[in-house]
Write a protein that holds these residues in place. Structure first.
Motif, short mmCIF file in Angstrom:
data_model
loop_
_atom_site.label_atom_id
_atom_site.label_comp_id
_atom_site.label_asym_id
_atom_site.label_seq_id
_atom_site.Cartn_x
_atom_site.Cartn_y
_atom_site.Cartn_z
N PHE A 40 4.87 28.75 34.17
CA PHE A 40 4.52 27.79 35.22
C PHE A 40 4.24 26.42 34.62
O PHE A 40 4.17 25.43 35.34
CB PHE A 40 3.29 28.27 35.98
N ILE A 41 4.06 26.38 33.30
CA ILE A 41 3.77 25.11 32.64
C ILE A 41 4.65 24.96 31.41
O ILE A 41 5.19 25.95 30.90
CB ILE A 41 2.28 25.01 32.22
N LYS A 42 4.81 23.75 30.97
CA LYS A 42 5.56 23.48 29.75
C LYS A 42 4.87 22.34 29.00
O LYS A 42 4.07 21.60 29.58
CB LYS A 42 7.01 23.12 30.05
N VAL A 43 5.18 22.21 27.75
CA VAL A 43 4.55 21.20 26.90
C VAL A 43 5.56 20.10 26.59
O VAL A 43 6.70 20.39 26.23
CB VAL A 43 4.02 21.82 25.60
N GLU A 44 5.14 18.86 26.75
CA GLU A 44 5.99 17.72 26.46
C GLU A 44 5.32 16.84 25.40
O GLU A 44 4.09 16.69 25.40
CB GLU A 44 6.23 16.86 27.71
N PRO A 45 6.08 16.24 24.51
CA PRO A 45 5.49 15.37 23.49
C PRO A 45 5.13 14.00 24.07
O PRO A 45 5.73 13.54 25.03
CB PRO A 45 6.61 15.23 22.46
N LEU A 46 4.13 13.35 23.47
CA LEU A 46 3.86 11.96 23.78
C LEU A 46 4.85 11.11 22.98
O LEU A 46 5.21 11.48 21.86
CB LEU A 46 2.43 11.58 23.38
N SER A 47 5.26 10.01 23.54
CA SER A 47 6.12 9.10 22.80
C SER A 47 5.26 8.35 21.77
O SER A 47 4.03 8.31 21.88
CB SER A 47 6.77 8.10 23.75
N ALA A 48 5.93 7.75 20.80
CA ALA A 48 5.20 6.97 19.79
C ALA A 48 4.43 5.83 20.46
O ALA A 48 3.29 5.53 20.07
CB ALA A 48 6.19 6.41 18.77
N LYS A 49 5.03 5.23 21.48
CA LYS A 49 4.37 4.14 22.20
C LYS A 49 3.11 4.63 22.88
O LYS A 49 2.05 3.97 22.82
CB LYS A 49 5.33 3.55 23.24
N GLU A 50 3.17 5.79 23.52
CA GLU A 50 2.00 6.35 24.19
C GLU A 50 0.91 6.69 23.18
O GLU A 50 -0.28 6.46 23.43
CB GLU A 50 2.39 7.61 24.98
N PHE A 51 1.32 7.25 22.04
CA PHE A 51 0.34 7.62 21.03
C PHE A 51 -0.37 6.38 20.48
O PHE A 51 -1.59 6.40 20.27
CB PHE A 51 1.00 8.39 19.89
N ARG A 52 0.36 5.31 20.24
CA ARG A 52 -0.23 4.09 19.67
C ARG A 52 -1.32 3.51 20.56
O ARG A 52 -2.23 2.84 20.08
CB ARG A 52 0.86 3.06 19.41
N GLN A 53 -1.22 3.76 21.86
CA GLN A 53 -2.21 3.24 22.79
C GLN A 53 -3.60 3.83 22.54
O GLN A 53 -4.61 3.27 22.97
CB GLN A 53 -1.77 3.53 24.23
N GLN A 54 -3.66 4.95 21.83
CA GLN A 54 -4.95 5.57 21.50
C GLN A 54 -5.62 4.89 20.30
O GLN A 54 -6.77 5.18 19.99
CB GLN A 54 -4.77 7.06 21.21
#
Length: 260
Positions: free
Chosen positions: A38-52
């Motif tokens: 019912f669920i799946k895992v997706e990676p964060l993009s490098a751009k999304e990760f940098r926002q942290q």
């Protein structure tokens, strides 16, 4: 034997081995068992990760609680062209997770540690022996906080970094959904059910839940739980399913005897 459960949906990937207890249950009780996450895992993009604003090379040790975290960590490092130094230390929840690191690093040349029992407390005990390290913990957007709570208590320096997300695995609009029982393993699975089928009515459909947080999510959604694990009597979901089906057969045979 006769049971009302003819078609069962397990919200997990199909087992890779034919020796799975699910297949034994299907043969023994004449139940059709389908596997559909019912669920799946997706990676964060490098751009999304940098926002942290997390700089991976600022840390001296990485904590992995699952193989999924290992995959997303190293894939993200590759995307961001980050070369992990050989001095980096790795702390893993279990030996199996630690061995999985061989997919990305030369295992024998790295400093790798792991808990021996698979329990969070055991891993924290190992980490406590290296209290001067600066730890980074790759996590999903939905994760348990028990590890972080224990590390905080031990005054271990750590930072969590979201590197992947759990999302609903959508069903096709014309996909047949005619199951007598659905088995869930996470609160995210319950959320996915309601997202895919906003007008879902349980009626006679049986619901199985593994783990207290999954059960709590099901109850909060107004669902009736018919099978629950783990319990002292049924430590696994397959054990709970088998016990449920055995009781159902016993009740059926009792009713049949009364009619005769």
């Amino acid at each position: 034997m006769a049971v009302s459960i003819k078609k069962l949906l397990v919200s997990q990937p199909k087992p890779e081995t034919e020796k799975s207890p699910y297949f034994d249950i299907a043969d023994r009780y004449g139940v059709e068992i389908n596997f559909r996450p019912f669920i799946k895992v997706e990676p964060l993009s490098a751009k999304e990760f940098r926002q942290q604003r997390v700089s991976i090379l600022d840390y001296t040790a990485i904590v992995f609680t699952a193989r999924t975290a290992i995959d997303h960590f190293f894939n993200l490092c590759e995307d961001m062209r980050i070369s992990i130094p050989e001095t980096m230390k790795y702390f893993c929840m279990t030996e199996a997770i630690a061995v999985y690191l061989q997919k990305y690093i030369v295992y024998r040349k790295r400093k790798i540690f792991y808990g021996h029992s698979g329990k969070t407390e055991d891993l924290v005990h190992v980490i406590g022996k290296h209290s001067k390290e600066k730890y980074l913990i790759p996590v999903s957007d939905v994760h348990k906080d028990d590890l972080m709570a224990l590390l905080t208590t031990k005054k271990i320096r750590y930072t969590t970094a979201v590197m992947y997300r759990t999302v609903s695995n959508d069903f096709n609009k014309d996909e047949t959904f005619d199951y007598d029982m659905i088995v869930f393993f996470s609160p995210a699975g319950i959320s996915s059910l309601l997202k895919n089928f906003p007008e879902f009515q349980q009626d006679t459909i049986k619901i199985g839940c593994f783990g207290p947080t999954t059960a709590k999510a099901a109850q909060s959604a107004g669902l009736r739980i018919d099978v629950e694990a783990p319990t002292p009597e049924t430590p696994s979901m397959t054990a709970a399913l088998e016990l449920y089906l055995k009781k159902e057969i016993g009740e059926f045979n009792g009713e049949l005897q009364n009619e005769l």
